[in-house]
Design a protein around this motif. Structure first.
Motif: not given
Length: 254
Positions: A110, A113, A115, A181-182, A185, A189, A197-198, A202, A249
């Motif tokens: 992955t 990223r 945030i 990123a995973a 993410y 949640k 948020d992002f 990528d 995921f």
């Protein structure tokens, strides 16, 4: 440890029960345990994507495994020193790490990223966008190396875990967090992560992040390495990998 006999038995589908009972030494696998949803403690037990994959690979290879927790910055030194025999801990396969240890084929990949807090004023993820900003990152990671070399006008704050960095972001102590990123993410949640948020797209750079995450083994233990690679391919082929993936995921991370 003597891996050749039982790995070869597993590879050719032969019964290894006598060898296991008489000769097999337990294969110890290190994971982090503070990296949800990949590895974390649930009611005192290690669980997560990495843990499920480790157990599935061991079952496919017909070897007995014990999974232990290890702090991230001591992960490779512990393997080299013989504290355990393999690493299944979302470790990127990089040329720098391959100078010290060996890797199986990837078992997931992955991107990294950034945030940030929603409407917090950070609108991009370039070095210029984050100049003068504070960025949280886990210590001794490929993400940390990337920031240190490419974001020289930002304040890089090192944390023991990504969760620690994320909580400082949620509490307004830093401006951004950089990680897988995973993982980010899933954190966003949660109740704590709803703040964020992002930002930007990528970040993919093979020089720093390699070609994916693999199982780490000591150099010279090719049979164990290849046994893990073969198990990964079989789990992908028979649908077991997809079942584990979907448990954590809503998208493929391979």
């Amino acid at each position: 440890m003597k891996f050749s006999k039982y790995v070869l038995l597993a590879a050719f589908g032969l019964s290894a029960s006598l060898s296991f009972a008489d000769e097999m030494k337990e294969v110890r696998i290190a994971t982090e345990g503070t990296y949800p949803p990949f590895s974390y403690l649930d009611k005192g037990q290690l669980t997560g994507f990495d843990v499920d994959m480790a157990n599935a690979m061991c079952e496919r290879m017909k070897i007995k495994c014990t999974i232990v927790s290890q702090e991230w910055d001591g992960m490779i030194p512990g393997l080299v020193a013989g504290k355990y025999d393999a690493i299944v801990a979302s470790m990127n396969i990089t040329d720098e790490r391959k100078k010290k240890i060996d890797f199986s084929n990837k078992y997931y990949a992955t991107p990294a990223r950034f945030i940030t807090v929603k409407d917090g004023g950070v609108t991009g993820n370039s070095p210029a966008d984050l100049a003068g900003k504070s960025i949280g990152v886990q210590v001794s990671t490929t993400q940390s190396n990337y920031l240190e070399e490419n974001y020289k006008d930002s304040e890089i704050k090192q944390y023991k875990t990504v969760d620690d960095a994320a909580m400082d972001l949620a509490n307004g102590r830093i401006d951004a967090v950089f990680s897988d990123a995973a993982l980010l993410y899933v954190w966003m949640k949660t109740k704590d992560g709803a703040c964020c948020d992002f930002v930007g797209g990528d970040v993919i750079n093979e020089k720093y992040f390699g070609v994916g995450k693999g199982v780490g083994v000591r150099q010279g233990e090719a049979e164990l390495r290849d046994g893990f690679s073969k198990a990964i391919a079989e789990l992908r082929a028979d649908g077991t990998y997809d079942k584990i993936n979907k448990k954590y995921f809503p998208f493929s991370i391979y």
